[in-house]
Motif scaffolding. Structure first.
Motif, PDB file in Angstrom:
ATOM      1  N   GLY A  72       0.829  -1.206   0.000  1.00 13.83           N
ATOM      2  CA  GLY A  72       0.000   0.000   0.000  1.00 13.83           C
ATOM      3  C   GLY A  72       0.855   1.244   0.000  1.00 13.83           C
ATOM      4  N   GLU A  73       0.326   2.315   0.580  1.00 10.77           N
ATOM      5  CA  GLU A  73       1.052   3.588   0.650  1.00 10.77           C
ATOM      6  C   GLU A  73       1.048   4.100   2.084  1.00 10.77           C
ATOM      7  OE1 GLU A  73      -0.659   6.401  -2.029  1.00 10.77           O
ATOM      8  OE2 GLU A  73      -0.179   5.201  -3.796  1.00 10.77           O
ATOM      9  N   ARG A  74       2.119   4.769   2.426  1.00 13.16           N
ATOM     10  CA  ARG A  74       2.198   5.456   3.714  1.00 13.16           C
ATOM     11  C   ARG A  74       2.787   6.831   3.449  1.00 13.16           C
ATOM     12  NH1 ARG A  74       5.192   3.395   9.146  1.00 13.16           N
ATOM     13  NH2 ARG A  74       7.000   4.515   8.392  1.00 13.16           N
ATOM     14  N   GLY A  75       2.011   7.841   3.766  1.00 14.46           N
ATOM     15  CA  GLY A  75       2.471   9.201   3.501  1.00 14.46           C
ATOM     16  C   GLY A  75       2.701   9.460   2.025  1.00 14.46           C
ATOM     17  N   GLY A  76       1.973   8.783   1.158  1.00 17.73           N
ATOM     18  CA  GLY A  76       2.106   8.957  -0.282  1.00 17.73           C
ATOM     19  C   GLY A  76       3.202   8.122  -0.909  1.00 17.73           C
ATOM     20  N   ALA A  77       4.009   7.441  -0.089  1.00 12.52           N
ATOM     21  CA  ALA A  77       5.098   6.609  -0.617  1.00 12.52           C
ATOM     22  C   ALA A  77       4.665   5.145  -0.622  1.00 12.52           C
ATOM     23  CB  ALA A  77       6.349   6.775   0.235  1.00 12.52           C
ATOM     24  N   PRO A  78       4.993   4.406  -1.683  1.00 10.90           N
ATOM     25  CA  PRO A  78       4.629   2.988  -1.735  1.00 10.90           C
ATOM     26  C   PRO A  78       5.448   2.167  -0.734  1.00 10.90           C
ATOM     27  CG  PRO A  78       5.891   3.591  -3.684  1.00 10.90           C
ATOM     28  CD  PRO A  78       5.677   4.848  -2.902  1.00 10.90           C
ATOM     29  N   VAL A  79       4.757   1.298   0.017  1.00  9.97           N
ATOM     30  CA  VAL A  79       5.414   0.491   1.042  1.00  9.97           C
ATOM     31  C   VAL A  79       4.889  -0.938   1.037  1.00  9.97           C
ATOM     32  CG1 VAL A  79       5.869   2.440   2.590  1.00  9.97           C
ATOM     33  CG2 VAL A  79       3.733   1.151   2.819  1.00  9.97           C
ATOM     34  N   TYR A  80       5.699  -1.810   1.649  1.00  4.96           N
ATOM     35  CA  TYR A  80       5.267  -3.148   2.014  1.00  4.96           C
ATOM     36  C   TYR A  80       5.251  -3.188   3.536  1.00  4.96           C
ATOM     37  CZ  TYR A  80       6.489  -4.627  -2.738  1.00  4.96           C
ATOM     38  OH  TYR A  80       6.562  -4.754  -4.089  1.00  4.96           O
ATOM     39  N   VAL A  81       4.176  -3.672   4.105  1.00  2.00           N
ATOM     40  CA  VAL A  81       4.086  -3.870   5.548  1.00  2.00           C
ATOM     41  C   VAL A  81       4.192  -5.370   5.786  1.00  2.00           C
ATOM     42  CG1 VAL A  81       2.686  -3.538   7.610  1.00  2.00           C
ATOM     43  CG2 VAL A  81       2.608  -1.837   5.776  1.00  2.00           C
ATOM     44  N   LYS A  86       3.016 -14.760  14.166  1.00  2.00           N
ATOM     45  CA  LYS A  86       3.037 -15.270  15.540  1.00  2.00           C
ATOM     46  C   LYS A  86       3.167 -14.143  16.569  1.00  2.00           C
ATOM     47  CE  LYS A  86       5.221 -18.743  18.448  1.00  2.00           C
ATOM     48  NZ  LYS A  86       6.220 -19.809  18.510  1.00  2.00           N
ATOM     49  N   THR A  87       4.074 -13.198  16.325  1.00  2.00           N
ATOM     50  CA  THR A  87       4.341 -12.149  17.312  1.00  2.00           C
ATOM     51  C   THR A  87       3.583 -10.857  17.030  1.00  2.00           C
ATOM     52  OG1 THR A  87       6.237 -11.279  16.083  1.00  2.00           O
ATOM     53  CG2 THR A  87       6.664 -13.048  17.691  1.00  2.00           C
ATOM     54  N   GLY A  88       3.152 -10.664  15.803  1.00  2.00           N
ATOM     55  CA  GLY A  88       2.476  -9.426  15.440  1.00  2.00           C
ATOM     56  C   GLY A  88       3.420  -8.269  15.174  1.00  2.00           C
ATOM     57  N   LYS A  89       4.733  -8.528  15.172  1.00  2.00           N
ATOM     58  CA  LYS A  89       5.711  -7.471  14.915  1.00  2.00           C
ATOM     59  C   LYS A  89       5.541  -6.942  13.496  1.00  2.00           C
ATOM     60  CE  LYS A  89      10.337  -6.069  15.116  1.00  2.00           C
ATOM     61  NZ  LYS A  89      11.506  -5.782  15.258  1.00  2.00           N
ATOM     62  N   VAL A  90       5.530  -5.611  13.377  1.00  2.00           N
ATOM     63  CA  VAL A  90       5.279  -4.958  12.099  1.00  2.00           C
ATOM     64  C   VAL A  90       6.556  -4.290  11.601  1.00  2.00           C
ATOM     65  CG1 VAL A  90       3.962  -3.142  10.953  1.00  2.00           C
ATOM     66  CG2 VAL A  90       2.859  -4.575  12.691  1.00  2.00           C
ATOM     67  N   ASN A  91       6.914  -4.547  10.344  1.00  2.00           N
ATOM     68  CA  ASN A  91       8.040  -3.892   9.678  1.00  2.00           C
ATOM     69  C   ASN A  91       7.517  -3.212   8.425  1.00  2.00           C
ATOM     70  OD1 ASN A  91      10.675  -4.963  11.050  1.00  2.00           O
ATOM     71  ND2 ASN A  91       9.322  -6.721  10.851  1.00  2.00           N
ATOM     72  N   VAL A  92       7.928  -1.966   8.224  1.00  2.00           N
ATOM     73  CA  VAL A  92       7.524  -1.227   7.035  1.00  2.00           C
ATOM     74  C   VAL A  92       8.741  -1.086   6.129  1.00  2.00           C
ATOM     75  CG1 VAL A  92       6.593   0.932   6.143  1.00  2.00           C
ATOM     76  CG2 VAL A  92       5.768   0.021   8.333  1.00  2.00           C
ATOM     77  N   LEU A  93       8.610  -1.584   4.905  1.00  2.00           N
ATOM     78  CA  LEU A  93       9.688  -1.497   3.912  1.00  2.00           C
ATOM     79  C   LEU A  93       9.241  -0.570   2.793  1.00  2.00           C
ATOM     80  CD1 LEU A  93      10.431  -5.323   3.569  1.00  2.00           C
ATOM     81  CD2 LEU A  93      11.542  -3.699   5.090  1.00  2.00           C
ATOM     82  N   HIS A  94      10.028   0.445   2.516  1.00  2.00           N
ATOM     83  CA  HIS A  94       9.724   1.335   1.393  1.00  2.00           C
ATOM     84  C   HIS A  94      10.110   0.631   0.100  1.00  2.00           C
ATOM     85  CE1 HIS A  94       8.595   4.986   3.585  1.00  2.00           C
ATOM     86  NE2 HIS A  94       9.355   4.471   4.534  1.00  2.00           N
ATOM     87  N   LYS A  95       9.183   0.597  -0.826  1.00  2.00           N
ATOM     88  CA  LYS A  95       9.437  -0.095  -2.096  1.00  2.00           C
ATOM     89  C   LYS A  95      10.641   0.489  -2.816  1.00  2.00           C
ATOM     90  CE  LYS A  95       4.695  -1.599  -3.002  1.00  2.00           C
ATOM     91  NZ  LYS A  95       3.576  -1.546  -3.944  1.00  2.00           N
ATOM     92  N   ASN A  96      10.869   1.785  -2.654  1.00  2.00           N
ATOM     93  CA  ASN A  96      12.000   2.437  -3.327  1.00  2.00           C
ATOM     94  C   ASN A  96      13.343   2.001  -2.752  1.00  2.00           C
ATOM     95  OD1 ASN A  96      10.121   3.803  -4.847  1.00  2.00           O
ATOM     96  ND2 ASN A  96      10.156   5.619  -3.547  1.00  2.00           N
ATOM     97  N   ASN A  97      13.353   1.402  -1.553  1.00  2.00           N
ATOM     98  CA  ASN A  97      14.600   0.953  -0.927  1.00  2.00           C
ATOM     99  C   ASN A  97      14.912  -0.507  -1.231  1.00  2.00           C
ATOM    100  OD1 ASN A  97      14.808   3.487   0.205  1.00  2.00           O
ATOM    101  ND2 ASN A  97      14.008   2.854   2.194  1.00  2.00           N
ATOM    102  N   GLY A  98      14.159  -1.102  -2.106  1.00  2.00           N
ATOM    103  CA  GLY A  98      14.385  -2.509  -2.418  1.00  2.00           C
ATOM    104  C   GLY A  98      13.819  -2.874  -3.767  1.00  2.00           C
ATOM    105  N   THR A  99      13.634  -4.158  -3.951  1.00  2.00           N
ATOM    106  CA  THR A  99      13.130  -4.682  -5.208  1.00  2.00           C
ATOM    107  C   THR A  99      11.639  -4.965  -5.069  1.00  2.00           C
ATOM    108  OG1 THR A  99      15.272  -5.750  -5.465  1.00  2.00           O
ATOM    109  CG2 THR A  99      13.553  -6.410  -6.976  1.00  2.00           C
ATOM    110  N   THR A 100      10.867  -4.513  -6.021  1.00  2.00           N
ATOM    111  CA  THR A 100       9.420  -4.721  -5.956  1.00  2.00           C
ATOM    112  C   THR A 100       9.055  -6.145  -6.358  1.00  2.00           C
ATOM    113  OG1 THR A 100       9.008  -4.036  -8.233  1.00  2.00           O
ATOM    114  CG2 THR A 100       8.995  -2.293  -6.547  1.00  2.00           C
TER     115      THR A 100
END
Length: 161
Positions: A72-81, A86-100
């Protein structure tokens, strides 16, 4: 007398067909319900914890541990959440910082020319994130390839399973 018997048989056959159709529909709905529930929960976590909007994708990786990924998007930037189930830990990865996901899928199609891609999803391994892609080869065997999220470099391949 004969026409009443034929009429009754037609109604009985129609009734049986309807019952079978509803039974098949119920079985399909029941089979998909856990997936739909997990997807809905992951999207809610992405909206609330990661402030994600415009959700446009969901993938579930169950290799070693179970990870849910919402695109989706966060603050207008495309992200992967990426959510550890099991733990519910959330990591947000900006699509621009990796491979889509689309770039990874193009690599798989170019490198392995599969008959079909079965799944492509993110997971965490150590401190890094990787794309896991399962596919069916043209000869009907299964294949599995892992790519580094940050660089897009191929890390591991398993073929002909």
């Amino acid at each position: 007398m004969r026409s009443k018997t034929i009429s009754w048989q037609r109604w009985a056959i129609s009734g049986v067909i309807l019952v079978v159709i509803f039974a098949i529909g119920f079985v399909l709905w029941s089979a998909m319900h856990p997936y739909s529930k997990v997807r809905s929960e992951a999207e809610n976590i992405a909206r609330t914890s990661a402030k994600t909007t415009n959700i446009n994708g969901f993938w579930w990786d169950t290799r070693d541990k179970s990870y849910l990924t919402v695109s989706g998007e966060r603050g207008g930037a495309p992200v992967y959440v990426v959510i550890a189930k099991k733990t519910g830990k959330v990591n947000v990865l900006h699509k621009n910082n990796g491979t889509t996901r689309n770039k990874i899928l193009r690599k798989v199609w170019a490198d392995f020319t599969p008959k079909r891609v079965l799944n492509a999803s993110l997971r965490k391994t150590g401190k890094d994130f990787v794309w896991d892609v399962g596919f069916m080869g043209k000869n009907g065997t299964l294949g599995y390839v892992t790519y580094d999220f940050a660089t897009g470099q191929q890390l591991k391949v398993i073929r002909d399973l």
